[in-house]
Design a protein around this motif. Structure first.
Motif, PDB file in Angstrom:
ATOM      1  N   ASP A   1      17.258   6.000 -34.210  1.00  0.00           N
ATOM      2  CA  ASP A   1      17.818   7.341 -34.031  1.00  0.00           C
ATOM      3  C   ASP A   1      16.791   8.166 -33.266  1.00  0.00           C
ATOM      4  OD1 ASP A   1      20.445   7.688 -35.712  1.00  0.00           O
ATOM      5  OD2 ASP A   1      19.102   6.474 -36.951  1.00  0.00           O
TER       6      ASP A   1
ATOM      7  N   LEU B   1      15.850  17.278 -41.904  1.00  0.00           N
ATOM      8  CA  LEU B   1      14.733  16.327 -41.850  1.00  0.00           C
ATOM      9  C   LEU B   1      13.382  17.014 -41.629  1.00  0.00           C
ATOM     10  CD1 LEU B   1      16.501  13.634 -39.649  1.00  0.00           C
ATOM     11  CD2 LEU B   1      15.702  13.273 -42.001  1.00  0.00           C
TER      12      LEU B   1
ATOM     13  N   ILE C   1      13.655   7.702 -35.731  1.00  0.00           N
ATOM     14  CA  ILE C   1      13.796   7.103 -37.062  1.00  0.00           C
ATOM     15  C   ILE C   1      14.274   5.671 -36.850  1.00  0.00           C
ATOM     16  CG2 ILE C   1      14.903   7.220 -39.321  1.00  0.00           C
ATOM     17  CD1 ILE C   1      15.367  10.208 -38.791  1.00  0.00           C
TER      18      ILE C   1
ATOM     19  N   ASN D   1      15.621   2.218 -38.286  1.00  0.00           N
ATOM     20  CA  ASN D   1      16.374   1.629 -39.406  1.00  0.00           C
ATOM     21  C   ASN D   1      16.483   2.568 -40.610  1.00  0.00           C
ATOM     22  OD1 ASN D   1      16.911  -0.627 -37.921  1.00  0.00           O
ATOM     23  ND2 ASN D   1      15.526  -1.974 -39.020  1.00  0.00           N
ATOM     24  N   ASP D   2      16.695   3.842 -40.304  1.00  0.00           N
ATOM     25  CA  ASP D   2      16.950   4.868 -41.334  1.00  0.00           C
ATOM     26  C   ASP D   2      15.787   5.119 -42.283  1.00  0.00           C
ATOM     27  OD1 ASP D   2      19.621   5.494 -40.534  1.00  0.00           O
ATOM     28  OD2 ASP D   2      20.318   3.663 -41.513  1.00  0.00           O
ATOM     29  N   LYS D   3      14.588   4.634 -41.952  1.00  0.00           N
ATOM     30  CA  LYS D   3      13.499   4.831 -42.921  1.00  0.00           C
ATOM     31  C   LYS D   3      12.134   5.135 -42.318  1.00  0.00           C
ATOM     32  CE  LYS D   3      13.000  -0.189 -43.473  1.00  0.00           C
ATOM     33  NZ  LYS D   3      13.090  -1.328 -44.425  1.00  0.00           N
ATOM     34  N   ASP D   4      11.823   4.603 -41.163  1.00  0.00           N
ATOM     35  CA  ASP D   4      10.476   4.752 -40.598  1.00  0.00           C
ATOM     36  C   ASP D   4      10.508   5.850 -39.538  1.00  0.00           C
ATOM     37  OD1 ASP D   4       7.851   4.366 -40.015  1.00  0.00           O
ATOM     38  OD2 ASP D   4       8.021   2.248 -39.485  1.00  0.00           O
ATOM     39  N   ALA D   5       9.886   6.995 -39.811  1.00  0.00           N
ATOM     40  CA  ALA D   5       9.927   8.129 -38.889  1.00  0.00           C
ATOM     41  C   ALA D   5       8.667   8.192 -38.037  1.00  0.00           C
ATOM     42  CB  ALA D   5      10.084   9.440 -39.656  1.00  0.00           C
TER      43      ALA D   5
ATOM     44  N   ARG E   1       7.693  -3.648 -38.413  1.00  0.00           N
ATOM     45  CA  ARG E   1       7.538  -3.330 -39.840  1.00  0.00           C
ATOM     46  C   ARG E   1       8.854  -3.467 -40.595  1.00  0.00           C
ATOM     47  NH1 ARG E   1       3.923   0.785 -37.896  1.00  0.00           N
ATOM     48  NH2 ARG E   1       5.514   2.416 -38.035  1.00  0.00           N
ATOM     49  N   GLN E   2       9.945  -3.562 -39.864  1.00  0.00           N
ATOM     50  CA  GLN E   2      11.251  -3.591 -40.525  1.00  0.00           C
ATOM     51  C   GLN E   2      11.530  -4.939 -41.188  1.00  0.00           C
ATOM     52  OE1 GLN E   2      12.587  -0.523 -40.669  1.00  0.00           O
ATOM     53  NE2 GLN E   2      10.718  -0.084 -39.532  1.00  0.00           N
TER      54      GLN E   2
END
Length: 210
Positions: A7, A178, A187, A189-193, A209-210
């Motif tokens: 994103d 946010l 962002i 995979n909806d978690k790592d910003a 890291r995903q």
């Protein structure tokens, strides 16, 4: 590596976002073969209060940066940093700080598989050719040149009728939730910003890291 969804919160008149887009393109080329990457663009207006007809770019930037010397230094910085990503910035051609809402509407109404090439063309038109991205006719020309429409008049009417505004507003609301205060902002995979301009290597590390 898993499939990856990125994103991207960005503004079409943000020079750092243009560099960030080039960096992301470079990073995606390094993904293992067969990895599916999905990019979702979200509108973030750096200057939401700019008048609909736009404002003088030089005056806006000098006011924001605090003086002529700071303005000149920033213009040089855009070219120096941009060159690392193969980008040119002809800032002497940029006359307007536009209200970017129409350009975000255009992205929103463009089919997802064509949004990336449209965005690249919007950046080039603004930063290299001095196009006014607040002008609906300029935007329609860009859309046509990008191959995202073969009916410019219909595209113009869709923009003037407010199509895509809901997505623009949604991007602004989500960014606020946010706590985003600057772009580019990613962002993964909806978690790592990741906030701010990232190198291709930094982005690839985030993907791994995903």
């Amino acid at each position: 590596m898993k499939d990856v969804t990125i994103d991207v919160y960005m503004d079409t008149v943000c020079p750092w976002c243009r560099m960030g887009d080039a960096s992301l393109r470079a990073a995606l080329k390094e993904l293992p073969e067969g990895t599916n990457a999905v990019i979702r663009y979200h509108a973030y207006q750096l200057n939401p209060g700019i008048r609909k007809e736009g404002e003088d770019y030089r005056k806006v930037m000098i006011g924001r940066l605090g003086g002529e010397a700071q303005f000149q230094a920033r213009m040089k910085q855009y070219n120096q940093t941009g060159s690392q990503f193969g980008l040119n910035y002809n800032m002497d051609l940029v006359k307007y700080t536009p209200n970017s809402v129409l350009s975000h509407q255009l992205i929103a109404i463009t089919p997802k598989h064509l949004q990336s090439q449209l965005l690249e063309r919007l950046y080039t038109a603004y930063f290299e050719e001095g196009a006014n991205l607040g002008d609906v006719d300029e935007l329609v020309k860009i859309a046509q040149a990008s191959g995202v429409t073969n009916d410019p008049e219909a595209t113009k009417q869709r923009l003037l009728q407010g199509e895509g505004l809901d997505k623009v507003d949604e991007g602004q609301r989500d960014a606020q939730k946010l706590g985003i205060r600057g772009v580019p902002y990613y962002i993964v995979n909806d978690k790592d910003a990741l906030t701010g301009l990232q190198s291709p290597a930094d982005l690839i590390s985030a993907f791994k890291r995903q």
